[in-house]
Design a protein around this motif. Structure first.
Motif, PDB file in Angstrom:
ATOM      1  N   SER A  26       1.139  55.334  16.783  1.00  0.00           N
ATOM      2  CA  SER A  26      -0.276  55.450  16.445  1.00  0.00           C
ATOM      3  C   SER A  26      -0.415  56.413  15.284  1.00  0.00           C
ATOM      4  O   SER A  26       0.496  57.156  14.959  1.00  0.00           O
ATOM      5  CB  SER A  26      -1.081  55.972  17.644  1.00  0.00           C
ATOM      6  OG  SER A  26      -0.686  57.290  17.954  1.00  0.00           O
ATOM      7  N   GLY A  27      -1.568  56.414  14.652  1.00  0.00           N
ATOM      8  CA  GLY A  27      -1.772  57.282  13.510  1.00  0.00           C
ATOM      9  C   GLY A  27      -1.500  56.541  12.214  1.00  0.00           C
ATOM     10  O   GLY A  27      -0.918  55.462  12.200  1.00  0.00           O
ATOM     11  N   ARG A  28      -1.868  57.179  11.123  1.00  0.00           N
ATOM     12  CA  ARG A  28      -1.768  56.532   9.824  1.00  0.00           C
ATOM     13  C   ARG A  28      -0.434  56.840   9.158  1.00  0.00           C
ATOM     14  O   ARG A  28       0.310  57.712   9.580  1.00  0.00           O
ATOM     15  CB  ARG A  28      -2.917  57.014   8.941  1.00  0.00           C
ATOM     16  CG  ARG A  28      -4.283  56.742   9.534  1.00  0.00           C
ATOM     17  CD  ARG A  28      -5.391  57.353   8.709  1.00  0.00           C
ATOM     18  NE  ARG A  28      -5.473  56.768   7.378  1.00  0.00           N
ATOM     19  CZ  ARG A  28      -6.361  57.143   6.463  1.00  0.00           C
ATOM     20  NH1 ARG A  28      -7.188  58.126   6.744  1.00  0.00           N
ATOM     21  NH2 ARG A  28      -6.400  56.563   5.288  1.00  0.00           N
ATOM     22  N   ALA A  29      -0.141  56.098   8.137  1.00  0.00           N
ATOM     23  CA  ALA A  29       1.000  56.360   7.257  1.00  0.00           C
ATOM     24  C   ALA A  29       2.345  56.102   7.908  1.00  0.00           C
ATOM     25  O   ALA A  29       3.345  56.675   7.482  1.00  0.00           O
ATOM     26  CB  ALA A  29       0.948  57.782   6.703  1.00  0.00           C
TER      27      ALA A  29
ATOM     28  N   ASN B 172       6.095  47.251   9.679  1.00  0.00           N
ATOM     29  CA  ASN B 172       5.084  48.215   9.244  1.00  0.00           C
ATOM     30  C   ASN B 172       3.659  47.698   9.444  1.00  0.00           C
ATOM     31  O   ASN B 172       2.731  48.482   9.588  1.00  0.00           O
ATOM     32  CB  ASN B 172       5.309  48.596   7.786  1.00  0.00           C
ATOM     33  CG  ASN B 172       6.496  49.523   7.616  1.00  0.00           C
ATOM     34  OD1 ASN B 172       6.972  50.133   8.583  1.00  0.00           O
ATOM     35  ND2 ASN B 172       7.003  49.632   6.404  1.00  0.00           N
TER      36      ASN B 172
ATOM     37  N   ASN C 219       3.035  48.722  12.935  1.00  0.00           N
ATOM     38  CA  ASN C 219       3.367  50.110  13.282  1.00  0.00           C
ATOM     39  C   ASN C 219       4.368  50.184  14.433  1.00  0.00           C
ATOM     40  O   ASN C 219       4.215  50.993  15.362  1.00  0.00           O
ATOM     41  CB  ASN C 219       2.107  50.906  13.648  1.00  0.00           C
ATOM     42  CG  ASN C 219       1.343  51.395  12.431  1.00  0.00           C
ATOM     43  OD1 ASN C 219       1.555  50.916  11.315  1.00  0.00           O
ATOM     44  ND2 ASN C 219       0.442  52.332  12.639  1.00  0.00           N
TER      45      ASN C 219
END
Length: 125
Positions: A25-28, A74, A77
């Motif tokens: 989880s989370g960005r980038a 990607n 994720n």
């Protein structure tokens, strides 16, 4: 905040296969290399495999080379570890981890800052 959740562990006979997944989880997610580590009872955590941020580069511990394959999606994720020809000595808790630096690669546990809770893999003889 980054969270990593592993799944796919279990009990398998020697020679069998398992596929581990690690949902992030989370960005980038896509700019960080990722790794798999494992820890057997009474032993230190050891490097298993790593993959670059793009997925274009991979590295493996000698003990799993040719039997395990690390990959990532990607868009989802998600990190994977396909394990084949499993041996009793592969029994351990398996952890996924995120490199603490973007666009960097390492096999050292200290180079990773976020870790999952682990998933148990048990290989019976």
């Amino acid at each position: 905040q980054v969270q990593l959740v592993e799944s796919g562990g279990g009990l398998v006979q020697a020679g069998g296969s398992l596929r581990l997944s690690c949902a992030a989880s989370g960005r980038a997610f896509s700019i960080y290399s990722m790794g798999w580590f494992r820890q057997a009872p009474g032993k230190e955590r050891e490097f298993v495999a790593a993959i670059s941020w793009s997925g274009g580069s991979t590295s493996y511990a000698d003990s799993v080379k040719g039997r395990f394959t690390i990959s990532r999606d990607n868009a989802k994720n998600t990190l994977y570890l396909q394990m084949s020809t499993l041996k009793p000595e592969d029994t351990a808790v398996y952890y996924c981890a995120r490199n603490r630096r973007a666009y960097s690669e390492t096999k050292i546990p200290g180079g990773y800052d976020y870790w999952g809770q682990g998933t148990q893999v048990t290989v019976s003889s």
